[in-house]
Design an enzyme around this catalytic site. Structure first.
Site, short mmCIF file in Angstrom:
data_model
loop_
_atom_site.label_atom_id
_atom_site.label_comp_id
_atom_site.label_asym_id
_atom_site.label_seq_id
_atom_site.Cartn_x
_atom_site.Cartn_y
_atom_site.Cartn_z
N LYS A 1 -4.99 -1.28 -17.71
CA LYS A 1 -4.87 -2.42 -16.78
C LYS A 1 -4.75 -3.69 -17.60
O LYS A 1 -5.34 -3.80 -18.69
CB LYS A 1 -6.09 -2.45 -15.88
CG LYS A 1 -6.04 -3.44 -14.73
CD LYS A 1 -7.30 -3.33 -13.88
CE LYS A 1 -7.28 -4.29 -12.70
NZ LYS A 1 -8.49 -4.13 -11.85
N SER B 1 -7.54 -3.91 -6.82
CA SER B 1 -6.66 -4.70 -7.68
C SER B 1 -5.90 -3.87 -8.72
O SER B 1 -4.84 -4.29 -9.18
CB SER B 1 -7.49 -5.76 -8.42
OG SER B 1 -8.35 -5.15 -9.35
N SER C 1 -11.71 -1.85 -6.85
CA SER C 1 -10.38 -2.00 -7.46
C SER C 1 -9.83 -0.76 -8.15
O SER C 1 -8.64 -0.73 -8.49
CB SER C 1 -10.40 -3.16 -8.45
OG SER C 1 -10.43 -4.38 -7.75
#
Lengths: 472, 93, 486
Positions: free
Chosen positions: C77, C152, C176
């Protein structure tokens, strides 16, 4: 009307640890800009703080040396404010659970200045402004600090001076900071108000920020005291504000308030965990504390019969006190060593830092030998003095400078012979003496001492000379 | 009910500009969010003291120096630098 | 038998059925092809991937033993710091930021020759539930690119769901990892707070953030978790995995295991989602587990508590973006203060600004007690409520999200309604518990439905065991049409 000063101190002291409070960068003063930095102390995204064990230990020692209670449970909080010298836009500090609280420092006039609290926090970087440009150096960022907060117990500039000097002395003695004000490792904020003598209420206070010299502090306080008196006298009232002291004009001026009224939004730092100082740990650290200067001073006066002034000079620096105590081990007269150190050795250490380190080419051991020779009557004081001077100049050892024969002293016959010579070659002095001038004999003894290179016993010489003259 | 003035005040603390255009819709949103946050005050439960999530204590580092980073790396991401320092230029000259 | 993709590829590499370089190239090609539709990557790192692959091929050629994760194509990420590789948090304010150090998780995986295909898309600073607050635009759902991948960690889920990466590391502050995994029909594990080091993870809310794996199978999640759950001296809150590697107990039977269902988790949940949770409960019964129903009233405060605490911490964590040391810097300004304000006002997106303002508000003088302090105390209440729950059950079964992936741009205009999508995931973060999301069905449009298994602190082994047993028995996983076909 007469007014009295009411002042309190917030003193920032940089701790003498090897590394910063939350990362392993050096805390060394100076260095090329931004060369004592790593991702943690410039606050790169994603980095995390890790608390330096020694910072906690030093803060606890500082607390113990100033009679504080040590909190068993403590924590770190974030003090949020945005300023370019603060890389994370918050300072990791302690808000409602400081490591140490409720201590005091006792002044020579017997008054106790109460210490409200001592907490640990990180220092900020440095800003340099040139031609409107702002340059930022983070070498100092993350250097560990303790903030020592006092109650408004100070009433005179003399007390203020003594308070700061005592703090400095204590912190140096227990080895937690060098407290070099000129290098900023000790900085003071003073809050000051005035009130009519006898009144118990507190007036509106102003705060003078960031002073790094004891003289500035006392000057600034005097100026601010008089300024406030004038304000009151002229029927106006003091405005609560933060001031800067300008040492050139010797005036204080208001620091223009940042646009935002400060609201630090303190909250517990979620990146750090609870600090738990066990009572065992406290006892351990207490045991490590050296005898404090004032305790030593008292002991020197009581045990060694030194005058206050000498005791003070000998205890002001830890190294000197250690040197002194070694040099008198097993000797009869501690005063002699004190005189040697203050009278002769001090000529070889000029400035503060030289006294701090106290490296002189006469070891405490050889001074100890020298004094033992005096005790045992093997050499006389004036020979000892001159020998010490030679040792200090040349760095030579004691035995290189005085031989066995020097120490032997003179037998009575040799002294008699010299006395006869003295009488013969000084008829005037002899006549003076005969005519009742007692003092005249001294010059005759002096002759004997001179010609025996100090080895004759002056008492003996005087007796013999007296007899010779009587019998002549 | 949160006021525009309060929004302006916290904007200053947050080092953010809020334009005239934004202020109304932002105040409206913030009001909704704060009203929502407020629902915790309906809790009869006074709550329990919360320390840190796993109740850890005394995680400490030894005071051992590690060489710092090269200055090039420290300054690598700075938009402006001079004399080995981070620089905020005076552009009002 | 439900098998992991990692073990399968590892076998192929060892058997020399495919070279590591070929494997890497296959995923790189697929990524370059499909990313145009999925928008899963914001930075691709083919050179790095191929260099690592070559090193692994050498080892294999020399007959050296290779680790399970060696040579396996993966992603990080874009809030996980990578030395020399752009790390933007999908924000304008970090548009060109290149870290000079590695996050601990990346240090660990580098040592194991993980093949990094790229950095994945996310909501700006991980603040969002649709990935659409990303400055690069949202990642798309591989089951229907007109729908969001969730957030997210939307990019990571999109890449793994679209099979252009075998696994990805995401971060989970309020769901997330689990929510996008649920939306994309794959597996997402949020470990116990402290099990995985946060060092190098760009902070949103420090007391809630946790890094974890996003994979296409439970076995893969277990393998990656075992690899990254190491104690890290750089992170004061790190503890590492407690106990043996979870892979060892993954396939144990679960006869007599107590699976708890808290009524509050099903309130306001869409009917089809609720039904698939009940079906999952039946599967567990058939496996010999016992279902226990109970109440968890503390949950009704979880969401406001989460937003208060998360935003408070965020307002402080994001104060450092001032343009001076890194990232975007405004061009025209009057003085330093003006530069900082312009930088932040132009560099942060609206959602981030909103959360900074809320966080500043709840911490500011006069409001601290009513909001932050109260929320902190209720956090304590929620922690205890879960502790008690785990006295009556081993793991808790719940939906991951009350709905399925919604269409792009439909992230509801009302901020509070948007926050409600997190209602089933935030309690786990508040209590610091491990939680895993895995697919348990599909809605009428064929969009995946996710279920969540929650365990007591450091009970990853238990929830992964329960998850594997369900996955193996129910076998609901459907691959998307994208990505590598091997």
């Amino acid at each position: 009307m007469r007014y009295e000063m009411v002042a309190g101190f917030e003193t920032h002291v940089e701790l003498a640890t090897n590394t910063k409070i939350f990362c392993s960068c050096t805390t060394q003063f100076g260095g090329e800009p931004n060369t004592h930095c790593c991702p943690i102390c410039i606050g790169l995204p994603g980095t995390l703080p890790k608390l330096n064990k020694r910072v906690v230990e030093y803060a606890v020692k500082a607390g113990l040396a100033t009679n504080c209670e040590i909190a068993e449970i403590s924590k770190m909080d974030r003090k949020n404010y945005c300023y370019p010298d603060l890389p994370k836009a918050y300072q990791i500090s302690q808000y409602d659970m400081p490591l140490c609280k409720n201590g005091y420092i006792e002044l020579s006039n017997g008054r106790k200045i109460r210490i409200t609290r001592i907490h640990i926090e990180e220092d900020a970087g440095k800003l340099v402004h040139s031609r409107g440009n702002t340059l930022v150096d983070y070498n100092r960022g993350g250097v560990p600090l303790i903030e020592i907060v006092s109650e408004p117990d100070i009433r005179t500039v003399e007390e203020a001076r003594e308070y700061v000097e005592k703090l400095q002395l204590i912190m140096r003695y227990i080895g937690v900071s060098d407290c070099k004000m000129q290098e900023g490792s000790m900085r003071c904020d003073v809050n000051i108000s005035i009130r009519p003598v006898g009144s118990e209420e507190l007036g509106t206070r102003t705060e003078i920020k960031n002073m790094n010299s004891i003289n500035f502090i006392t000057k600034a306080m005097e100026y601010e005291f008089n300024r406030q008196v004038d304000v009151i006298e002229s029927g106006e009232s003091v405005v609560q504000e933060t001031l800067r002291y300008d040492d050139v004009s010797n005036t204080t001026s208001s620091m223009r308030g940042k646009e935002d009224a400060n609201d630090y939004r303190y909250f517990r730092d979620p990146d750090l965990v609870t600090i738990n100082v066990s009572r065992e740990k406290v006892a351990e650290l207490k045991a490590e504390l050296p005898e404090l200067p004032f305790e030593k001073q008292k002991r020197y006066v009581e045990e060694f019969g030194l005058p206050e002034s000498d005791a003070q000079l000998l205890t002001k620096y830890r190294k000197i006190a250690e040197y002194y105590e070694k040099s008198i081990e097993g000797t009869k007269n501690p005063k002699t060593a004190a005189n040697f150190i203050i009278g002769q050795i001090f000529r070889y250490v000029d400035n503060e830092s030289e006294k701090e380190s106290f490296n002189i080419n006469v070891s405490s051991e050889s001074l100890n030998e020298l004094i033992k020779l005096i005790d045992s009557g093997k050499i006389r004081m004036n020979l000892a003095k001159s020998t010490l001077d030679k040792m200090l100049e040349t760095g030579k050892k004691l035995n290189e400078l005085i031989s066995e024969s020097d120490m032997a002293g003179l037998d009575e016959n040799a002294v008699k012979e010299l006395c006869r010579q003295a009488v013969e070659s000084n008829p005037n002095a002899v006549n003076d003496y005969k005519n009742g001038k007692q003092k005249a004999i001294k010059s005759l003894v002096g002759y004997v001492m001179k010609n025996s290179r100090g080895k004759a016993d002056p008492m003996l010489a005087e007796r013999i000379i007296g007899e010779i003259i009587k019998n002549s | 009910m949160v006021s525009k003035e309060e929004i302006m005040k916290i904007a200053i603390l947050s080092k953010l500009f809020v334009s005239e255009e934004e202020i109304d819709s932002l105040t409206e949103d913030m009001d909704k969010i704060i009203a929502f946050a407020d629902t915790i005050n309906n809790a009869t439960d006074a709550g329990t003291d919360f320390d840190n999530i796993n109740n850890l204590s005394d995680v400490l580092r030894d005071d051992v120096e590690v060489p710092s980073y090269d200055r090039e790396k420290i300054l690598a991401n700075a938009k402006d630098s001079a004399d080995g320092c981070f620089l905020v230029k005076n552009i009002m000259k | 038998m439900s098998e992991g993709k990692i073990a399968k590829l590892h076998g192929m590499l060892e058997a020399k059925e495919i070279s590591c370089k070929e494997l890497a190239q296959t995923y790189i090609d697929a990524s370059e092809r499909d990313n145009e539709k999925l928008n899963a990557y914001v930075t691709m790192t083919p050179e790095i991937a191929l260099n690592t692959a070559e090193a692994v091929d050498k080892k294999i050629a020399n007959g050296e033993k290779i680790g399970l994760l060696e040579g396996i194509p993966m992603t990080l990420k874009d809030n996980i710091s990578t030395d020399g590789i752009k790390t933007t948090c999908c924000s304008k304010i970090l548009e060109d930021y290149v870290p000079v150090y590695d996050a601990t998780v990346w240090t660990i995986l580098k040592k194991q020759n993980a093949v990094l295909i790229g950095k994945t898309n996310m909501d700006e600073f991980a603040m969002g539930s649709s990935c659409e607050t990303s400055v690069f635009g949202g990642a798309k759902n591989p089951h229907n690119i007109n729908c969001v991948a969730g957030g997210s960690s939307g990019g990571a889920a999109s890449a793994v769901g679209g099979n252009i990466a075998v696994y990805g590391l995401g971060s989970d502050t309020g769901g997330s990892i689990r929510q996008p995994a649920g939306f994309c029909g794959i597996v997402g594990l949020k470990p116990t707070y402290g099990a995985v080091s946060r060092y190098g993870l760009i902070a949103y809310a420090s007391s809630l953030d946790q890094i974890g794996p996003i994979t296409s199978s439970v076995e893969d999640a277990a393998a990656v978790f075992d690899a990254i759950s190491e104690y890290d001296e750089k992170d004061s809150t790190s503890q590492g995995r407690k106990g043996e590697p979870v892979c060892g107990t993954l396939k144990n039977d679960i006869k007599g295991m107590k699976i708890g269902i808290a009524h509050e988790y099903l309130d306001g949940v869409r009917e089809d989602v609720k039904q698939s949770i009940e079906k999952a409960a039946d599967v567990y019964k058939s496996l010999g587990a016992e279902i226990v129903y109970f109440d968890l009233p503390a949950l009704k405060y979880a969401l406001p508590v989460y937003y208060i605490l998360a935003c408070a911490e965020a307002s402080s964590n994001l104060g450092r973006y001032d343009g001076i040391r890194y990232g975007y810097k405004a061009e025209n300004y009057r003085d330093v203060n003006d530069m900082i304000k312009k930088t932040r006002s132009r560099g942060f997106g609206d959602e981030v600004k909103k959360r900074i303002l809320l966080g500043t508000y709840v911490l500011s003088a006069g409001y601290y007690d009513a909001y932050y302090k109260k929320a902190q105390n209720l956090r304590g209440t929620i922690v205890n409520a879960f502790k008690n729950a785990f006295n009556i059950c081993d793991v808790i079964l719940a939906p991951t999200v009350p709905m399925t992936a919604f269409e792009n741009g439909r992230a509801v205009s009302d901020p509070v309604e948007t926050y409600l999508t997190d209602i089933c995931t935030v309690p786990v973060n508040i209590a610091g518990l491990p939680g895993i999301s895995l697919p348990c069905g599909y809605d009428s449009n064929g969009m995946p439905i996710g279920m969540q298994l929650i365990g007591n602190t450091f009970d990853e082994a238990k929830i992964l065991n329960a998850a594997w047993q369900y996955e193996n028995a129910a076998n609901v996983f459907r691959p998307s049409d994208f990505g590598v076909k091997l």
